[in-house]
Design an enzyme around this catalytic site. Structure first.
Site, short mmCIF file in Angstrom:
data_model
loop_
_atom_site.label_atom_id
_atom_site.label_comp_id
_atom_site.label_asym_id
_atom_site.label_seq_id
_atom_site.Cartn_x
_atom_site.Cartn_y
_atom_site.Cartn_z
N ARG A 43 -27.43 -31.96 53.86
CA ARG A 43 -28.38 -32.87 53.20
C ARG A 43 -28.78 -34.02 54.13
NH1 ARG A 43 -27.06 -37.07 48.97
NH2 ARG A 43 -29.09 -37.81 48.25
N HIS A 47 -32.59 -34.79 55.08
CA HIS A 47 -33.25 -36.07 54.75
C HIS A 47 -33.67 -36.86 55.99
CE1 HIS A 47 -32.34 -36.71 50.21
NE2 HIS A 47 -32.55 -35.44 50.48
N HIS A 171 -29.89 -25.08 48.24
CA HIS A 171 -29.17 -25.51 47.05
C HIS A 171 -28.13 -24.48 46.58
CE1 HIS A 171 -32.17 -28.88 45.72
NE2 HIS A 171 -31.40 -29.24 46.72
N TRP A 187 -25.37 -25.92 41.81
CA TRP A 187 -26.37 -24.90 41.48
C TRP A 187 -25.74 -23.51 41.38
CZ3 TRP A 187 -27.23 -29.13 44.54
CH2 TRP A 187 -28.38 -29.90 44.31
#
Ligand code: DDH
Length: 281
Positions: A43, A47, A171, A187
């Site tokens: 992540r 990002h 995910h 998820w």
């Protein structure tokens, strides 16, 4: 001819394999989340890179501006200090690597270590100074929104519908944290294994809106798995859905398409020394 002993220090040997090994060593920890920092490192890489704007050629992983205010305080980046802090001792040990290269390399290494495809990665990013500016807030997707928002965000980076779906397959990893995003739960049932499980869950499970006072999310009949509204969009939108079905059926094609798209994501806006030189396979 004899050379006199030089007092100019030799440049550091840039041994990226040693950095890779140090990242791998830092991944597993029993008492953190599902036992691995891998997902939060992925992540961070995403990002740091997903702030890219093609039109103005601003943002992206080059610069590692998330070290600074205001970017580190953007709502979308909540919780990523965990990943940055984890990498800090590695940055200290291998002080020749830039933060921008380290953060993106960590994302690639994490995916590979969790069973994913090889992510073509090459060094070449530099670190900006604090006064050189962060990208504006609002460039990362908001999980509350619909298909037009997803397209606005990812087309701005230069991705197409197929790549949006492929990238979303990340995910399979990790989970939502109430204290970071407000959403909760993973998820998939194997959140530290990179697989096409995100797509099989989307295709095969039964998703209903969760009744709670938190932000809107979907849950499976057991209530243990989740989907964001932006995840559901991938099976509601008629152009996205065929890719979900394809990747659910064919993990190999997902791995191939994910590796290509994720590698490109990590390189958006990076001025490599040799433009056009393909990343190493
Ligand atoms: Fe994501 N993501 N993501 N995501 N993401 C969250 C967690 C993780 C969205 C929202 C959230 C991508 C796309 C989208 C990962 C990778 C990628 C969380 C939970 C939210 C919310 C944060 C928390 O509470 O800790 C939205 C919206 C989108 C979209 O619209 C497309 C992409 C493209 C990637 C990628 O890597 C290519 C990973 C990994 C996590 C799990 C982090 C963790 O700590 O666990």
């Amino acid at each position: 001819l004899f050379q006199k002993e030089s007092h100019i220090p030799l440049p550091p040997k840039k041994d990226y394999d040693k950095v890779r090994a140090a990242i791998e060593d830092a991944l597993d920890k029993d008492d953190y989340d599902d036992g691995s920092y891998g997902p939060v490192l992925v992540r961070l890489a995403w990002h740091a890179s997903g702030s890219y704007d093609k039109a103005s050629n601003t943002g992206g992983s080059n610069g590692a501006t998330m070290r600074f205010d205001p970017e580190r305080k953007f709502g979308a980046n909540a919780g990523l200090e965990v990943a940055r802090d984890l990498l800090e001792p590695i940055k200290k040990k291998f002080d020749w690597i830039t933060y921008a290269d380290l953060w993106t390399l960590a994302g690639a290494v994490a995916i590979e270590a969790m069973g994913g495809p090889t992510i073509p990665w090459r060094p070449g990013r530099s670190d900006k100074l604090e006064n050189e500016g962060c990208p504006p807030d609002g460039r990362l997707p908001d999980g509350d929104k619909g298909a037009p928002h997803l397209r606005d965000i990812f087309y701005r980076m230069g991705f197409n519908d197929q790549e949006i779906v492929a990238l979303s397959g990340a995910h399979a990893l990790g989970r939502c944290h109430a204290d970071r995003s407000g959403w909760i739960n993973p998820w998939t049932n194997a959140p530290t294994t990179f697989s096409n499980a995100y797509f099989t869950e989307l295709r095969d499970n039964k998703w209903t809106k969760k009744k709670w006072s938190g932000p809107p999310q979907y849950e499976d009949p057991t209530g243990t798995l989740m989907m964001l509204p932006t995840d559901m969009v991938l099976i509601w939108d008629k152009k996205f859905k065929p890719y979900v079905m394809k990747y659910a059926q064919d993990e190999e094609s997902f791995f191939k398409d994910f590796a290509a798209a994720f590698s490109r994501l990590l390189e958006l806006g990076v001025p490599f020394d040799e433009p056009g030189k393909p990343a190493p396979a």
